[in-house]
Design a protein around this motif. Structure first.
Motif, PDB file in Angstrom:
ATOM      1  N   ILE A 151       1.197  -1.316  -0.037  1.00  0.00           N
ATOM      2  CA  ILE A 151       0.123  -0.091   0.079  1.00  0.00           C
ATOM      3  C   ILE A 151       0.798   1.157  -0.067  1.00  0.00           C
ATOM      4  O   ILE A 151       1.750   1.450   0.693  1.00  0.00           O
ATOM      5  CB  ILE A 151      -1.050  -0.036   1.029  1.00  0.00           C
ATOM      6  CG1 ILE A 151      -1.840  -1.369   1.554  1.00  0.00           C
ATOM      7  CG2 ILE A 151      -1.911   1.246   1.089  1.00  0.00           C
ATOM      8  CD1 ILE A 151      -2.529  -1.365   2.650  1.00  0.00           C
ATOM      9  N   TRP A 152       0.777   2.008  -0.883  1.00  0.00           N
ATOM     10  CA  TRP A 152       1.868   3.175  -1.138  1.00  0.00           C
ATOM     11  C   TRP A 152       0.794   4.450  -1.457  1.00  0.00           C
ATOM     12  O   TRP A 152      -0.034   4.416  -1.852  1.00  0.00           O
ATOM     13  CB  TRP A 152       2.285   2.925  -2.727  1.00  0.00           C
ATOM     14  CG  TRP A 152       3.342   2.027  -2.904  1.00  0.00           C
ATOM     15  CD1 TRP A 152       3.242   0.878  -3.320  1.00  0.00           C
ATOM     16  CD2 TRP A 152       4.758   2.344  -2.447  1.00  0.00           C
ATOM     17  NE1 TRP A 152       4.430   0.069  -3.416  1.00  0.00           N
ATOM     18  CE2 TRP A 152       5.330   0.859  -3.094  1.00  0.00           C
ATOM     19  CE3 TRP A 152       5.639   3.199  -2.437  1.00  0.00           C
ATOM     20  CZ2 TRP A 152       6.586   0.745  -2.814  1.00  0.00           C
ATOM     21  CZ3 TRP A 152       6.966   2.696  -2.461  1.00  0.00           C
ATOM     22  CH2 TRP A 152       7.550   1.930  -2.578  1.00  0.00           C
ATOM     23  N   SER A 153       1.440   5.583  -0.936  1.00  0.00           N
ATOM     24  CA  SER A 153       1.199   6.780  -1.284  1.00  0.00           C
ATOM     25  C   SER A 153       1.642   6.992  -2.922  1.00  0.00           C
ATOM     26  O   SER A 153       2.564   6.680  -3.054  1.00  0.00           O
ATOM     27  CB  SER A 153       1.760   7.922  -0.474  1.00  0.00           C
ATOM     28  OG  SER A 153       2.157   9.113  -1.162  1.00  0.00           O
ATOM     29  N   VAL A 156       4.661   8.864  -3.108  1.00  0.00           N
ATOM     30  CA  VAL A 156       6.001   8.265  -2.768  1.00  0.00           C
ATOM     31  C   VAL A 156       6.384   7.013  -3.536  1.00  0.00           C
ATOM     32  O   VAL A 156       7.620   7.102  -4.129  1.00  0.00           O
ATOM     33  CB  VAL A 156       5.773   7.602  -1.398  1.00  0.00           C
ATOM     34  CG1 VAL A 156       6.944   6.861  -0.844  1.00  0.00           C
ATOM     35  CG2 VAL A 156       5.499   8.730  -0.354  1.00  0.00           C
ATOM     36  N   LEU A 157       5.434   6.436  -4.176  1.00  0.00           N
ATOM     37  CA  LEU A 157       5.873   5.224  -4.963  1.00  0.00           C
ATOM     38  C   LEU A 157       6.500   6.083  -6.274  1.00  0.00           C
ATOM     39  O   LEU A 157       7.432   5.284  -6.787  1.00  0.00           O
ATOM     40  CB  LEU A 157       4.541   4.461  -5.419  1.00  0.00           C
ATOM     41  CG  LEU A 157       4.692   3.251  -6.568  1.00  0.00           C
ATOM     42  CD1 LEU A 157       5.629   2.568  -6.347  1.00  0.00           C
ATOM     43  CD2 LEU A 157       3.384   2.857  -7.042  1.00  0.00           C
ATOM     44  N   LEU A 158       5.850   7.047  -6.868  1.00  0.00           N
ATOM     45  CA  LEU A 158       6.599   7.410  -8.398  1.00  0.00           C
ATOM     46  C   LEU A 158       7.813   7.879  -7.990  1.00  0.00           C
ATOM     47  O   LEU A 158       8.763   7.979  -8.645  1.00  0.00           O
ATOM     48  CB  LEU A 158       5.652   8.497  -8.769  1.00  0.00           C
ATOM     49  CG  LEU A 158       4.223   7.864  -9.078  1.00  0.00           C
ATOM     50  CD1 LEU A 158       3.321   9.189  -9.650  1.00  0.00           C
ATOM     51  CD2 LEU A 158       4.335   6.933 -10.175  1.00  0.00           C
ATOM     52  N   GLU A 172      -0.087   5.959 -11.723  1.00  0.00           N
ATOM     53  CA  GLU A 172      -0.302   7.174 -12.464  1.00  0.00           C
ATOM     54  C   GLU A 172      -1.547   7.054 -13.299  1.00  0.00           C
ATOM     55  O   GLU A 172      -2.381   7.945 -13.023  1.00  0.00           O
ATOM     56  CB  GLU A 172       1.126   7.546 -13.628  1.00  0.00           C
ATOM     57  CG  GLU A 172       2.362   7.937 -12.786  1.00  0.00           C
ATOM     58  CD  GLU A 172       3.337   8.234 -13.940  1.00  0.00           C
ATOM     59  OE1 GLU A 172       3.822   9.395 -13.691  1.00  0.00           O
ATOM     60  OE2 GLU A 172       3.372   7.546 -15.006  1.00  0.00           O
ATOM     61  N   TRP A 173      -1.763   5.846 -14.018  1.00  0.00           N
ATOM     62  CA  TRP A 173      -2.978   5.627 -14.566  1.00  0.00           C
ATOM     63  C   TRP A 173      -4.189   5.359 -13.851  1.00  0.00           C
ATOM     64  O   TRP A 173      -5.386   6.256 -13.937  1.00  0.00           O
ATOM     65  CB  TRP A 173      -2.884   4.333 -15.704  1.00  0.00           C
ATOM     66  CG  TRP A 173      -4.100   4.090 -16.349  1.00  0.00           C
ATOM     67  CD1 TRP A 173      -4.251   4.603 -17.514  1.00  0.00           C
ATOM     68  CD2 TRP A 173      -5.130   3.186 -16.134  1.00  0.00           C
ATOM     69  NE1 TRP A 173      -5.498   4.193 -18.373  1.00  0.00           N
ATOM     70  CE2 TRP A 173      -6.109   3.287 -17.128  1.00  0.00           C
ATOM     71  CE3 TRP A 173      -5.437   2.538 -14.956  1.00  0.00           C
ATOM     72  CZ2 TRP A 173      -7.149   2.676 -17.121  1.00  0.00           C
ATOM     73  CZ3 TRP A 173      -6.602   1.787 -14.938  1.00  0.00           C
ATOM     74  CH2 TRP A 173      -7.617   2.064 -15.813  1.00  0.00           C
ATOM     75  N   ALA A 174      -4.033   4.845 -12.677  1.00  0.00           N
ATOM     76  CA  ALA A 174      -5.260   4.662 -11.980  1.00  0.00           C
ATOM     77  C   ALA A 174      -5.658   6.173 -11.239  1.00  0.00           C
ATOM     78  O   ALA A 174      -6.727   6.444 -10.972  1.00  0.00           O
ATOM     79  CB  ALA A 174      -4.800   3.723 -10.506  1.00  0.00           C
ATOM     80  N   CYS A 175      -4.602   7.021 -10.918  1.00  0.00           N
ATOM     81  CA  CYS A 175      -4.898   8.266 -10.454  1.00  0.00           C
ATOM     82  C   CYS A 175      -5.664   9.081 -11.586  1.00  0.00           C
ATOM     83  O   CYS A 175      -6.287  10.029 -11.187  1.00  0.00           O
ATOM     84  CB  CYS A 175      -3.553   8.843  -9.933  1.00  0.00           C
ATOM     85  SG  CYS A 175      -2.919   8.078  -8.481  1.00  0.00           S
ATOM     86  N   GLU A 177      -7.413   8.000 -13.892  1.00  0.00           N
ATOM     87  CA  GLU A 177      -8.683   7.572 -14.077  1.00  0.00           C
ATOM     88  C   GLU A 177      -9.685   8.218 -12.814  1.00  0.00           C
ATOM     89  O   GLU A 177     -10.921   8.305 -13.167  1.00  0.00           O
ATOM     90  CB  GLU A 177      -8.822   5.884 -13.894  1.00  0.00           C
ATOM     91  CG  GLU A 177      -8.202   5.416 -15.174  1.00  0.00           C
ATOM     92  CD  GLU A 177      -9.179   5.647 -16.411  1.00  0.00           C
ATOM     93  OE1 GLU A 177     -10.169   5.320 -16.455  1.00  0.00           O
ATOM     94  OE2 GLU A 177      -8.495   6.361 -17.515  1.00  0.00           O
ATOM     95  N   LYS A 178      -9.129   8.289 -11.648  1.00  0.00           N
ATOM     96  CA  LYS A 178      -9.821   8.827 -10.526  1.00  0.00           C
ATOM     97  C   LYS A 178      -9.873  10.411 -10.365  1.00  0.00           C
ATOM     98  O   LYS A 178     -10.777  10.841  -9.533  1.00  0.00           O
ATOM     99  CB  LYS A 178      -9.562   8.312  -9.292  1.00  0.00           C
ATOM    100  CG  LYS A 178      -9.617   6.793  -9.122  1.00  0.00           C
ATOM    101  CD  LYS A 178     -11.195   6.518  -8.632  1.00  0.00           C
ATOM    102  CE  LYS A 178     -11.411   4.994  -8.229  1.00  0.00           C
ATOM    103  NZ  LYS A 178     -12.482   4.823  -7.832  1.00  0.00           N
ATOM    104  N   GLY A 179      -9.134  11.075 -11.384  1.00  0.00           N
ATOM    105  CA  GLY A 179      -9.031  12.465 -11.324  1.00  0.00           C
ATOM    106  C   GLY A 179      -8.231  13.057 -10.272  1.00  0.00           C
ATOM    107  O   GLY A 179      -8.123  13.998  -9.908  1.00  0.00           O
ATOM    108  N   ILE A 180      -7.133  12.256  -9.872  1.00  0.00           N
ATOM    109  CA  ILE A 180      -6.338  12.544  -8.559  1.00  0.00           C
ATOM    110  C   ILE A 180      -5.377  13.145  -9.355  1.00  0.00           C
ATOM    111  O   ILE A 180      -4.510  12.502 -10.348  1.00  0.00           O
ATOM    112  CB  ILE A 180      -5.766  11.127  -7.998  1.00  0.00           C
ATOM    113  CG1 ILE A 180      -7.128  10.688  -7.234  1.00  0.00           C
ATOM    114  CG2 ILE A 180      -4.875  11.543  -6.912  1.00  0.00           C
ATOM    115  CD1 ILE A 180      -6.762   9.284  -6.570  1.00  0.00           C
ATOM    116  N   VAL A 181      -4.901  14.443  -8.971  1.00  0.00           N
ATOM    117  CA  VAL A 181      -3.773  15.027  -9.501  1.00  0.00           C
ATOM    118  C   VAL A 181      -2.405  15.115  -8.467  1.00  0.00           C
ATOM    119  O   VAL A 181      -2.701  15.037  -7.339  1.00  0.00           O
ATOM    120  CB  VAL A 181      -3.973  16.967  -9.392  1.00  0.00           C
ATOM    121  CG1 VAL A 181      -2.977  17.401 -10.156  1.00  0.00           C
ATOM    122  CG2 VAL A 181      -5.274  16.815 -10.326  1.00  0.00           C
ATOM    123  N   LEU A 182      -1.347  14.435  -9.263  1.00  0.00           N
ATOM    124  CA  LEU A 182      -0.215  14.153  -8.480  1.00  0.00           C
ATOM    125  C   LEU A 182       0.645  15.172  -8.631  1.00  0.00           C
ATOM    126  O   LEU A 182       0.891  15.986  -9.418  1.00  0.00           O
ATOM    127  CB  LEU A 182       0.569  13.034  -8.810  1.00  0.00           C
ATOM    128  CG  LEU A 182      -0.349  11.789  -8.954  1.00  0.00           C
ATOM    129  CD1 LEU A 182       0.227  10.561  -9.764  1.00  0.00           C
ATOM    130  CD2 LEU A 182      -0.440  11.391  -7.311  1.00  0.00           C
TER     131      LEU A 182
END
Length: 182
Positions: A151-153, A156-158, A172-175, A177-182
């Protein structure tokens, strides 16, 4: 016996001996301000099979622990604790042979766990300190490695050097898809 390869605990056993289903898949879970998060569907069903509730209702128990090397968490079912203990014993033995003294931090870190209930939808409350340690805020990326779930932030994973590029891109893709901005 469990062995550590690249910081990931692996159970070595004959096919069919363990009786546990393996974890496969990945996904993102949104984490609210209280730490509530749902285990992604791809992983939830296996976890429920490996750690059913004693009363037969949907859900079960997930154990959350700090990863032995990365700034993330690992999750596993209670039956996997036997493998964790075997891995700890092996790593302590190796440390003793290398340095001539016991490395108390190996067992201390491996036993810094939280056994948490999850419901039929895979929801559980991730403890505040574990979220802080793993730098998890707003979202958590879950991915399986057959015997445990990491389980990652996403951030942090990136930022973690040397980690698998496929999983980084999947995160990155999952974020996205959910509209999560990194």
């Amino acid at each position: 016996m469990a062995v550590s390869r690249n910081g990931v605990l692996h159970a070595e056993c004959e096919v069919g001996v363990s009786g546990r289903a393996t974890y496969q898949g990945k996904g993102i879970g949104l984490v609210d301000e209280k730490g509530r998060v749902a285990i992604p569907n791809a992983l939830r069903h296996t976890l429920a099979k490996n750690a059913p509730r004693p009363d037969g209702k949907d859900g079960g128990t997930v154990i959350i622990a700090p990863h032995p090397e990365f700034r993330c968490l690992i999750a596993y079912d209670p039956a996997y604790e036997t493998e964790v203990l075997a891995d700890v014993a092996e790593r302590e033995k190796e440390a003793l042979e290398r340095s001539g003294k016991r490395d108390w931090s190996i067992a201390a870190r491996a036993s810094a766990t939280e056994a948490l209930p999850f419901d039929g939808s895979g929801r559980f409350v991730m403890p505040a300190f574990e979220r802080r340690y793993a730098r998890i805020e707003g979202a958590a990326f879950f991915h399986a490695n057959f015997h445990t779930i990491m389980i990652w932030s996403p951030k942090v994973l990136l930022e973690t050097e040397g980690f698998d590029p496929f999983l980084k891109e999947a995160c990155e893709w999952a974020c996205e898809e959910k509209g999560i901005v990194l």
